[in-house]
Structure formats: C-alpha cells, structure tokens
Design an enzyme around this catalytic site. Structure first.
Site, PDB file in Angstrom:
ATOM      1  N   ASN A 197       0.944  -1.273   0.171  1.00 18.14           N
ATOM      2  CA  ASN A 197       0.026  -0.123  -0.057  1.00 18.14           C
ATOM      3  C   ASN A 197       0.951   1.026  -0.083  1.00 18.14           C
ATOM      4  OD1 ASN A 197      -2.763   1.102   0.329  1.00 18.14           O
ATOM      5  ND2 ASN A 197      -1.882   2.222   1.894  1.00 18.14           N
ATOM      6  N   TYR A 201       0.165  10.382   3.904  1.00 17.60           N
ATOM      7  CA  TYR A 201       0.095  10.541   5.404  1.00 17.60           C
ATOM      8  C   TYR A 201       1.174  11.463   5.973  1.00 17.60           C
ATOM      9  CZ  TYR A 201      -1.971   5.751   4.163  1.00 17.60           C
ATOM     10  OH  TYR A 201      -2.446   4.659   3.862  1.00 17.60           O
ATOM     11  N   ARG A 202       0.742  12.559   6.528  1.00 23.51           N
ATOM     12  CA  ARG A 202       1.578  13.569   6.972  1.00 23.51           C
ATOM     13  C   ARG A 202       2.437  13.052   8.170  1.00 23.51           C
ATOM     14  NH1 ARG A 202      -3.032  16.367  10.118  1.00 23.51           N
ATOM     15  NH2 ARG A 202      -2.584  15.450  12.465  1.00 23.51           N
ATOM     16  N   TRP A 215      -1.639   7.879  10.413  1.00 22.86           N
ATOM     17  CA  TRP A 215      -2.462   6.740   9.897  1.00 22.86           C
ATOM     18  C   TRP A 215      -3.848   7.032  10.309  1.00 22.86           C
ATOM     19  CZ3 TRP A 215       1.750   2.686  10.948  1.00 22.86           C
ATOM     20  CH2 TRP A 215       2.280   2.419   9.758  1.00 22.86           C
ATOM     21  N   GLU A 263      -0.901   1.038  -5.407  1.00 21.89           N
ATOM     22  CA  GLU A 263      -1.068   2.442  -6.134  1.00 21.89           C
ATOM     23  C   GLU A 263       0.130   2.549  -7.200  1.00 21.89           C
ATOM     24  OE1 GLU A 263      -1.633   1.683  -2.608  1.00 21.89           O
ATOM     25  OE2 GLU A 263      -3.207   3.146  -2.240  1.00 21.89           O
ATOM     26  N   ASP A 312      -5.024  21.977   9.507  1.00 23.85           N
ATOM     27  CA  ASP A 312      -5.213  21.200   8.302  1.00 23.85           C
ATOM     28  C   ASP A 312      -6.221  21.715   7.222  1.00 23.85           C
ATOM     29  OD1 ASP A 312      -5.488  18.340   7.542  1.00 23.85           O
ATOM     30  OD2 ASP A 312      -5.391  17.856   9.533  1.00 23.85           O
TER      31      ASP A 312
HETATM   32  C1  LIG Z   1      -1.979  16.942   1.292  1.00 26.59           C
HETATM   33  C2  LIG Z   1      -2.715  15.686   1.940  1.00 26.59           C
HETATM   34  C3  LIG Z   1      -2.409  15.247   3.118  1.00 26.59           C
HETATM   35  C4  LIG Z   1      -3.156  14.011   3.689  1.00 26.59           C
HETATM   36  N1  LIG Z   1      -2.703  13.883   4.868  1.00 26.59           N
HETATM   37  C5  LIG Z   1      -3.284  12.690   5.512  1.00 26.59           C
HETATM   38  C6  LIG Z   1      -3.123  12.099   6.700  1.00 26.59           C
HETATM   39  O1  LIG Z   1      -1.976  12.849   7.316  1.00 26.59           O
HETATM   40  N2  LIG Z   1      -3.639  10.926   7.365  1.00 26.59           N
HETATM   41  C7  LIG Z   1      -4.241  10.414   6.643  1.00 26.59           C
HETATM   42  O2  LIG Z   1      -4.927   9.320   6.874  1.00 26.59           O
HETATM   43  N3  LIG Z   1      -4.610  10.790   5.168  1.00 26.59           N
HETATM   44  C8  LIG Z   1      -3.936  11.883   4.808  1.00 26.59           C
HETATM   45  N4  LIG Z   1      -4.350  12.167   3.447  1.00 26.59           N
HETATM   46  C9  LIG Z   1      -5.599  11.664   2.555  1.00 26.59           C
HETATM   47  C10 LIG Z   1      -4.833  10.151   2.101  1.00 26.59           C
HETATM   48  O3  LIG Z   1      -3.629  10.532   1.234  1.00 26.59           O
HETATM   49  C11 LIG Z   1      -6.132   9.455   1.274  1.00 26.59           C
HETATM   50  O4  LIG Z   1      -7.113   9.145   2.062  1.00 26.59           O
HETATM   51  C12 LIG Z   1      -5.242   8.066   0.575  1.00 26.59           C
HETATM   52  O5  LIG Z   1      -6.412   7.684  -0.237  1.00 26.59           O
HETATM   53  C13 LIG Z   1      -5.101   7.208   1.531  1.00 26.59           C
HETATM   54  O6  LIG Z   1      -4.464   6.108   0.872  1.00 26.59           O
HETATM   55  P1  LIG Z   1      -5.072   4.542   1.406  1.00 26.59           P
HETATM   56  O7  LIG Z   1      -6.335   4.645   0.924  1.00 26.59           O
HETATM   57  O8  LIG Z   1      -4.197   3.905   0.780  1.00 26.59           O
HETATM   58  O9  LIG Z   1      -4.856   4.524   2.829  1.00 26.59           O
HETATM   59  C14 LIG Z   1      -3.825  13.292   2.822  1.00 26.59           C
HETATM   60  C15 LIG Z   1      -3.990  13.731   1.598  1.00 26.59           C
HETATM   61  C16 LIG Z   1      -3.370  14.764   1.088  1.00 26.59           C
HETATM   62  C17 LIG Z   1      -3.820  15.397  -0.339  1.00 26.59           C
HETATM   63 MN   LIG Z   2      -4.451   1.980  -0.650  1.00 29.58          MN
END
Ligand SMILES: Cc1cc2nc3c(=O)[nH]c(=O)nc-3n(C[C@H](O)[C@H](O)[C@H](O)COP(=O)(O)O)c2cc1C
Ligand SMILES: [Mn+2]
Length: 513
Positions: A197, A201-202, A215, A263, A312
């Site tokens: 995966n 995630y910041r 997460w 991805e 945020d």
């Molecule tokens: C700039 C930005 C920052 C993000 N920060 C976070 C974060 O800190 N934690 C989180 O869970 N998702 C965050 N997201 C959203 C995830 O990247 C998004 O939900 C993504 O689909 C997660 O991948 P996954 O589906 O494989 O878990 C962020 C998105 C963007 C565009």
């Molecule tokens: Mn995913």
C-alpha cells in the site's frame, strides 16, 4: 514519454510558465507557507468574481483562481533557510498543472482512458471491475518493474548520519505542533497478503530520526498496522517513505482506490509506463527508483505518541491525537534532491486541485456502477468530505435516497457529510443555479434525511472522532409516486421564436456598449 522523475516535471512547468524560482532565502518555518498563501489564494473579491464567471460559462475549470496581482504558479525555493536543498511547492495547484502532471490537455482524457478499461468485459460489480485493473494492467504492461538500483541511491546515509533536519521541512501554521513532512508516499505491506500500500499521510518530525505516522483509522496504512499488531503486539513493521517522484507516482498516494489495489500499478497506468521499483537498503520494501528522497525504517506496533496539532485542510487545526511513530534508520537520496511539499489550510489550497482531478478522473468509475449519475461536484469549501453534489437521471420513487446510500458505502466517499441530489438538468458546477434550484425543490422536513456512519478523522464537529451523522438532501423534483400530488411547475424559459425575433431586432435597440 512519461516524466522520468520530478525534475523533468519541474523543467516542463518552467517551460510552460507555470513555475517561479525564488532565489531569496525564505524560512521553511512559517514564511514559505505565507508566501504560498499569497500565490495560491486570490482575495475574496477575486474568488467571487471568478466564481461568477465560472457560473456564467458553466465551467468550473475557469474558476482556476488565477489572480491578477500574483499569478498562481508552482514555486521552487532555491534557498530555504537552514537547508542545502531546494523546495518545490504548489506544483499541482491548478487544473492546468494537474493536466500537465498527467500529460493531458484535459483531465477528462484520463477519465476516458479509465472508462475504456472499464468497458472491457469484466465480471459484474464495482470492486470486481476495479480489481480487474491489475490484470488488465499486466497485459498493458503498466505493472511496476523491479530494478536493482536507481537515482534514489546516489547517496546512502545510515544511523547517526541520518538527520531529517537536513531537509527544508515546513512548519506551516503558528499553532502546529512542529515541522511536518506534508507530501510523503508511505509504503507498507499488508502483513497477511504481502500486498503493497502507498498512502499520503503527513509526518510530524519529532527529532533527527523520528516522526509521527498519521494513519487515520479507516486508511489502508492503519489497517496494515492493526493486522500486524493483532499477530504480534510487540513486533514492528517495515515502512519506507518517499518524498518526491515523477508526478503520477507522487500523486498516487492520495488516490481513493480499493485496498490491495497497488497504487504503483495505478501510477504506471496514469503515466502510461511502469514505475521502476528499487529494493530498499534496510528493509524488504521497494520504492520508486526515480525518487528524490527515501526514508527507510520501521514502526513499532506497541508505540504511540502525541501528534499534532496541525493546521489542516479543513481550515482549522486538527487537534492532538495518539498515533504510531516512524523510526528512520536509513536515508537514500539524490545528490541534490528536490524536497517536494505542500501546505494545507483554509480552502482552496493546492490539495483542492488534486482532489478535483480525482473527482473528474473517478467519475466514470462511479457512473459505471451507478449509471444514473450524470455528474458530481465537490466544491472547495466542502473540503472533499463535507459536501458532494450529485446530479442524477431519476427514474423511480426514492431514487435520490438510493444514491445517497450508495455514496455512503463507496470507498472514501463514505465520509461525505452532506449529499445534495438534484435532477440531471441542473448545472451543478454553477453554484448560483444549484443553490437556487435546490432551495426551490425542498420541503425540508420531507426531503432531508439523516444517517449515521464513519466520519473523516479531521471532522471536529462530529460527536465522536471518526463517527457521526450525515445528511442527505433530496432536491429532485418530487413525483406523485413519492406522495407529492400537487402539480410541479415548469422552469421559466423564453420561447425560441421570441428570442429569434428579438435577435433580429437587437441592433436597432442600440443597447450594446
Ligand atoms: C496533502 C494531503 C495530506 C494528507 N494527509 C493525510 C494524513 O495525514 N492522514 C491520512 O490518513 N490521510 C491523509 N490524506 C488523505 C490520504 O492520502 C488519502 O485518503 C489516501 O487515499 C489514503 O491512501 P489509502 O487509501 O491507501 O490509505 C492526505 C491527503 C492529502 C492530499
Ligand atoms: Mn491504498
């Protein structure tokens, strides 16, 4: 030809007049974020103006927040204070730059390509269809390709040579708990299936070699963590983090695709060339060989630490919370890496345009499963999850409610707090038309529906973190078969014959400037 890496994209942006270099020294602590605000967000007046223009031309892409005084461009800070490395920001902060990232004229072209794949013979059902993609991709050779090494290994630093503060990591807003890596690709493996995966995630930097791992509970990285912890609570999982790669790869971490759909495969599909993956030095993960910076390490399954606050994309601070901790054991990087980052904050910011591209690109996937969906819009002020407008071709009683329930069960659309369903003939990208027709179609007590379900972790108004209520507004015309027995009036439209007669008269009226 796909962009080989981030620096090729930088060159392209520069060639297109979409990037400015900043040679003055600017502090990544707060100052860069403030500069970005002045470039990416027009004044309120301009915003209103561009919205009106957009409405008039039925085209939301026109409201690209291009502002007279300062042009909205990507920024390459060549001398971030305290770091030897340049910093790239706002690289994806317009519809035009998102199109450049995907190497298309219009984002709809990406949607059409996806639609082409979905049209191929596949088993019934949304997830089956989407899961077919890797298989199709194997045929189409978008599948990631393993290579031995790559430019991401030009420099390898281990142990005490690792210092995250070498990089120009931003502190974005005054009350932020520290400096945050805001544009990472976090690589993990499902401990049960071994599938990869990648998520964005910041990461809050705690010290030279430790960060937070934000997460959110419903995300795939969090699921990997939980599954591994259930097996062995005292163990750890390998994690690698990439900062900066070719644009499709860099963006793939934010895509709302199903679990266990890789991805990196999707990135290969988007860039029309496989992503080359190189093995990490200190764990068994692979990372894009063209990466600018790679952080290799692990997350302990029994360790949590306070993370936040963080300004945020809601426009508010997300408050402190307990999150896992990432330990960096090794950095591999280019000799002169470009540090890719972004700022989130009051909408619209750069991430709005990333989200907008996702909305456009995934519309055909939604339409495939729900052909009654004509169009979808997520206005910037709704910050992705707070508001989704859906236009449908209504064909049976209760149809609008069915679509609400469908959206609340569809991947990350489950977070949607307010859904407004309108008839197919409403132009949902013209907010003034949308609000007018929605309000006219409502008997609020009858047409508003509440539901309970998972909420975006960032929603600070929900009764509990991650759980709360949602609202659906059925703003379609009401039918007799739905119990509405009064006549429904026609919308006022001038007849064509009169319009033609006035067209003929028009010049003689001397009303034009
Ligand atoms: C700039 C930005 C920052 C993000 N920060 C976070 C974060 O800190 N934690 C989180 O869970 N998702 C965050 N997201 C959203 C995830 O990247 C998004 O939900 C993504 O689909 C997660 O991948 P996954 O589906 O494989 O878990 C962020 C998105 C963007 C565009
Ligand atoms: Mn995913």
């Amino acid at each position: 030809m796909a962009y080989a890496d981030l620096r090729e994209f930088v060159k392209r942006l520069e060639k297109e007049g979409e990037l400015k270099r900043i040679r003055a020294e600017v502090d990544p602590v707060l100052e860069i974020a403030e500069v970005v605000q002045r470039v990416c967000r027009p004044s309120a007046g301009d915003q209103e103006k561009s919205r009106l223009e957009a409405g008039a031309t039925k085209d939301r892409e026109k409201s690209q927040l291009e502002d007279g005084a300062t042009r909205n461009t990507a920024l390459l800070f060549e001398k971030p204070k305290g770091s030897r490395y340049p910093l790239l920001i706002n690289a994806f902060g317009s519809v035009r730059r998102m199109a450049l990232a995907f190497e298309v004229e219009k984002l709809d072209e990406v949607a059409e390509r996806i639609q082409g794949f979905l049209k191929m013979e596949t088993p019934q059902g949304f997830f089956d269809k989407v899961k077919m993609l890797p298989k199709l991709a194997e045929l189409g050779s978008f599948f990631p390709k393993s290579v031995k090494t790559g430019p991401c290994k030009e420099v390898i630093q281990k142990g005490s040579d690792v210092n995250l503060f070498d990089f120009p990591i931003l502190k974005c807003w005054p009350q932020d708990g520290g400096r945050f890596i805001t544009f990472p690709l976090v690589f993990t493996k499902n401990p049960e299936t071994g599938k990869r995966n990648v998520g964005m995630y910041r990461m809050q930097v705690y010290d030279e070699r430790t960060t937070g791992m934000h997460w959110q509970t419903q995300k795939h990285g969090a699921e990997h963590f939980r599954r591994a912890r259930a097996k062995n609570p005292e163990g750890r999982i390998p994690v690698s983090v990439v900062i900066g790669a070719d644009p499709a790869t860099a963006l793939s971490g934010m895509l709302p695709i199903p679990p266990d759909l890789d991805e990196m495969m999707f990135a290969g599909f988007l860039r029309r060339e496989p992503v080359e993956m190189a093995p990490c030095e200190t764990n068994d993960l692979e990372v894009p060989a063209n990466a600018e910076i790679v952080l290799e390490g692990y997350v302990n399954l029994n360790e949590m630490r306070t993370e936040g606050p963080f300004g945020d994309h809601t426009g508010f601070y997300s408050l402190e919370g307990e999150y896992p901790v990432f330990h960096v054991e090794c950095v591999t990087r280019r000799k002169e890496p470009i540090y890719l980052t972004t700022v989130v904050g009051p909408p619209p910011q750069e991430d709005f345009f990333m989200g907008y591209a996702v909305e456009r690109v995934f519309l055909p996937v939604m339409k495939m499963q729900y052909p009654e969906i004509v169009d979808v819009a997520m206005p910037a002020e709704g910050i992705f999850h707070n508001l989704m407008i859906v236009a449908i071709r209504k064909s049976y009683p209760g149809h609008a409610r069915k679509i609400m329930n469908a959206i609340w069960s569809l991947g990350q659309a489950m977070f949607t707090k307010v859904i407004v369903v309108v008839d197919h003939d409403v132009n949902i990208h013209n907010y003034s038309e949308l609000v007018w027709k929605t309000l006219c179609a409502l008997d609020p007590e009858r047409d508003v529906q509440f539901s309970l379900g998972p909420m975006d972790t960032l929603d600070h108004a929900a009764r509990m973190q991650d759980f709360g209520s949602k609202m659906g507004i059925d703003a379609t015309r009401k039918w007799a078969s739905e119990g509405f027995t009064r006549p429904w009036p026609d919308e006022i439209l001038m007849d064509e014959a009169t319009k033609k007669r006035v067209d003929a008269l028009w010049k003689s009226l001397s009303l034009e400037k």
